[in-house]
Design a protein around this motif. Structure first.
Motif, mmCIF file in Angstrom:
data_model
loop_
_atom_site.group_PDB
_atom_site.id
_atom_site.type_symbol
_atom_site.label_atom_id
_atom_site.label_comp_id
_atom_site.label_asym_id
_atom_site.label_seq_id
_atom_site.Cartn_x
_atom_site.Cartn_y
_atom_site.Cartn_z
ATOM 1 N N UNK A 1 100.016 -12.257 -18.266
ATOM 2 C CA UNK A 1 99.130 -12.119 -17.115
ATOM 3 C C UNK A 1 98.782 -13.520 -16.630
ATOM 4 N N UNK A 2 99.094 -13.786 -15.366
ATOM 5 C CA UNK A 2 98.821 -15.099 -14.782
ATOM 6 C C UNK A 2 97.336 -15.447 -14.923
ATOM 7 N N UNK A 3 96.989 -16.673 -15.321
ATOM 8 C CA UNK A 3 97.930 -17.773 -15.561
ATOM 9 C C UNK A 3 98.317 -17.999 -17.006
ATOM 10 N N UNK A 4 97.589 -17.456 -18.005
ATOM 11 C CA UNK A 4 97.766 -18.005 -19.367
ATOM 12 C C UNK A 4 97.586 -17.012 -20.498
ATOM 13 N N UNK A 5 97.637 -15.710 -20.228
ATOM 14 C CA UNK A 5 97.315 -14.694 -21.237
ATOM 15 C C UNK A 5 98.529 -13.820 -21.470
ATOM 16 N N UNK A 6 98.962 -13.705 -22.738
ATOM 17 C CA UNK A 6 100.199 -12.980 -23.054
ATOM 18 C C UNK A 6 99.980 -11.964 -24.165
ATOM 19 N N UNK A 7 99.580 -10.740 -23.818
ATOM 20 C CA UNK A 7 99.531 -9.669 -24.818
ATOM 21 C C UNK A 7 100.880 -8.950 -24.861
ATOM 22 N N UNK A 8 101.570 -8.998 -25.978
ATOM 23 C CA UNK A 8 102.862 -8.329 -26.082
ATOM 24 C C UNK A 8 102.675 -6.819 -25.951
ATOM 25 N N UNK A 9 103.741 -6.143 -25.611
ATOM 26 C CA UNK A 9 103.717 -4.694 -25.504
ATOM 27 C C UNK A 9 104.145 -4.032 -26.804
ATOM 28 N N UNK A 10 104.134 -2.708 -26.807
ATOM 29 C CA UNK A 10 104.597 -1.963 -27.969
ATOM 30 C C UNK A 10 103.784 -2.259 -29.211
ATOM 31 N N UNK A 11 104.492 -2.505 -30.319
ATOM 32 C CA UNK A 11 103.845 -2.627 -31.636
ATOM 33 C C UNK A 11 104.008 -4.019 -32.217
#
Length: 555
Positions: free
Chosen positions: A435-445
């Motif tokens: 999610x712009x600009x700096x947040x990365x929550x992976x999907x799935x498990x």
């Protein structure tokens, strides 16, 4: 040489077939049987002796560099969480028990990936249409609609000036036009579980107090007294009833309302000006607390967009347990370290050990939905187009279903029969999203969440944090959330063995980025180039970045 070679690491290189053997003391011997040559190197790539004088930098580090204890060298999605051990299901699956023979290593020489035309544009020769997997999902009725969407980012290669990554003026523009305007993850709700609990969130020179004000309510205030500007809080805290300035004693309650002006007789007419602490906007999503300093900002839901909201709707991120939280100062600009996690193109060079299992991730799928991007959606990891290994449709489908079955049974240990609500597509997902600009929550498990920020006002440094969010049963209270563990800048990530094998991956990724940052200051011509597809999410980031900062194309 170490006395007991059986305890040292030894692997063939997945492309050359050369044998890399750890010798101890940070040294690695490389034997190339095809050429009859050998060499000894330090784990950071320096040649010591022998007629073989060059070797794979990242493989040398992987074999001879800092590593994890054997009992911690576990793939992160399989790490035990309390008394929940997904490995117990994995070990009982046919062909996967602890006593079975080790899987064969896949070794093949490099060949150029010729790519191929598809209805969406040129893709890797290992590409398979999204529809192929969706149509062959054994539980098609369970697939969320957003999983069926494809959103490749238009355009061709993009050039960006290197100055964007180190000149102070760009940091100043970011503070003015980016960090003061965007939604940014401040913490997990579980980090401040009780009313009055608070953390300090820093971005550049800005600092906010983020406090739980009620069972399901949060506020964020600039960390500055309205009298003379002294920080109200020096540290995070528990169960605060008010925030009292240590300088002159002025105070406000946790709702932001003025409690006291000491010697108020000396400040006639001032009470109205300081009656409330100013507030940043606050939102909750997936168990995270977000803030936005802009009082005119659109809602978080509108900012994230319907695709992101729908994609995570069934995953229950708010119920997950924060089992690990590790941070580190990286000697590189925050955009550079983040970009290392926005494409899989680097895998063949940076993570060569992954190729021993087959795949090189050239077929990774990239989608851009406004501010949210999805990487690696509905892939199988078995083809290696850059070594001429292309799985057939039948092999790809078998791999797709096997991954779903493996994850389903591992997750059953952790969340019970809830797994039966998910399709094969969802169960096999390991997408690394942003999610712009700096947040990365992976999907799935996959458990992984990243956050990247400037380190104060220094454009030559950044803060990288990695969080593991483990699935957790609905009917059991969660343990307390793991506290942030900050590593020293020169510590290898494997010091944080709570990350499992993810720490070894980070050591490879972060081994590149400081050298990228340094190289950009010398690079001629003074721009970088991002590809049309495999680096399309980075292109999308920079296009949006330019618009927010008011920059010209590529400036």
């Amino acid at each position: 040489m170490a006395d007991d070679m059986s305890t040292l690491r030894r692997e063939p290189h997945p492309i050359s077939g050369a044998i890399y053997q750890e010798l101890g003391d940070g040294r690695v011997r490389v034997d190339d049987p095809a050429k009859g040559t050998w060499g000894i190197f330090t784990s950071d790539g320096k040649w010591i002796e022998g007629d073989l004088t060059s070797a794979d930098y990242h493989y040398l580090r992987y074999i001879g560099g800092p590593t994890l204890p054997a009992e911690k060298d576990i793939f992160w999605t399989m790490l035990p969480v309390g008394d929940l051990n997904p490995m117990s299901a994995f070990a009982m699956m046919p062909g996967r028990g602890g006593g079975d023979a080790q899987r064969p290593k896949v070794i093949a020489p490099y060949v150029p990936d010729p790519g191929k035309e598809t209805p969406e544009g040129v893709r890797s020769s290992a590409h398979l249409p999204l529809e192929f997997f969706l149509e062959n999902d054994r539980f098609k009725d369970r697939i969320p609609e957003v999983y069926k969407k494809s959103a490749p980012y238009p355009g061709g290669p993009k050039k960006v000036a290197v100055a964007r990554f180190f000149e102070p003026k760009y940091h100043d523009l970011e503070m003015q036009h980016l960090w003061s305007k965007v939604w940014q993850m401040a913490c997990r709700e579980d980090d401040i579980p009780e009313v009055g609990d608070h953390i300090l969130y820093n971005i550049g020179q800005l600092e906010y107090i983020v406090v739980r004000t009620a069972k399901d309510a949060f506020k964020a205030f600039p960390n500055a007294c309205l009298h003379r500007g002294r920080r109200l809080c020096n540290h995070e805290g528990k169960k605060a009833a008010l925030f009292r300035c240590p300088y002159h004693g002025w105070s406000w309650d946790i709702q932001g309302a003025l409690k006291e002006i000491t010697c108020e007789w000396d400040f006639p007419g001032v009470r109205e000006d300081v009656a409330r602490l100013p507030e940043a906007k606050v939102a909750n999503w997936g168990g995270f607390v977000f803030i936005n300093p802009d009082p005119e900002a659109i809602s978080f839901e509108e900012y994230a967009g319907p695709a992101m909201i729908e994609h995570y709707a069934k995953l229950g991120l708010e119920r997950r347990y924060k089992q690990a939280h590790v941070g580190k100062v990286i000697r590189a600009n925050w955009k550079l370290i983040m970009e290392a996690f926005l494409e899989a193109y680097h895998s063949i060079a940076t993570h060569p050990q992954l190729l021993l299992a087959g795949g090189d991730l050239a077929e990774t799928r990239y989608d851009v939905f406004g501010n949210w991007s999805r990487l690696g959606h509905v892939n199988t990891n078995g083809s290696s187009a850059q070594r001429g290994i292309i799985m057939s449709e039948e092999q790809a489908l078998a791999s797709f279903r096997m991954a779903a079955d493996v994850n389903r049974e591992m997750m059953r240990v952790m969340i019970g029969d809830e797994v039966d609500d998910f399709s094969d597509t969802e169960m096999g997902e390991q997408s690394f999203n942003s999610l712009f600009p700096n947040f990365s929550p992976w999907g799935g498990w996959a458990r992984i969440v990243y956050r990247f920020r400037p380190h104060g006002n220094n454009p030559d440094e950044s803060l990288m944090e990695a969080i593991l969010l483990a699935p957790w049963p609905k009917d059991r209270p969660k343990p307390p959330a793991a506290k942030l563990r900050m590593l020293e800048p020169d510590d290898p990530w494997v010091v944080a063995d709570e990350l499992g094998t993810l720490a070894r991956i980070f050591d490879q990724d972060c081994g590149n980025v400081p050298d990228v940052h340094k190289g950009l200051k010398t690079k001629q011509p003074p721009y970088v180039i991002y590809s049309a597809y495999q680096e399309s999410i980075i292109r999308a980031f920079h296009d949006r970045y330019e618009r927010m900062l008011g920059l010209a194309e590529g400036e």
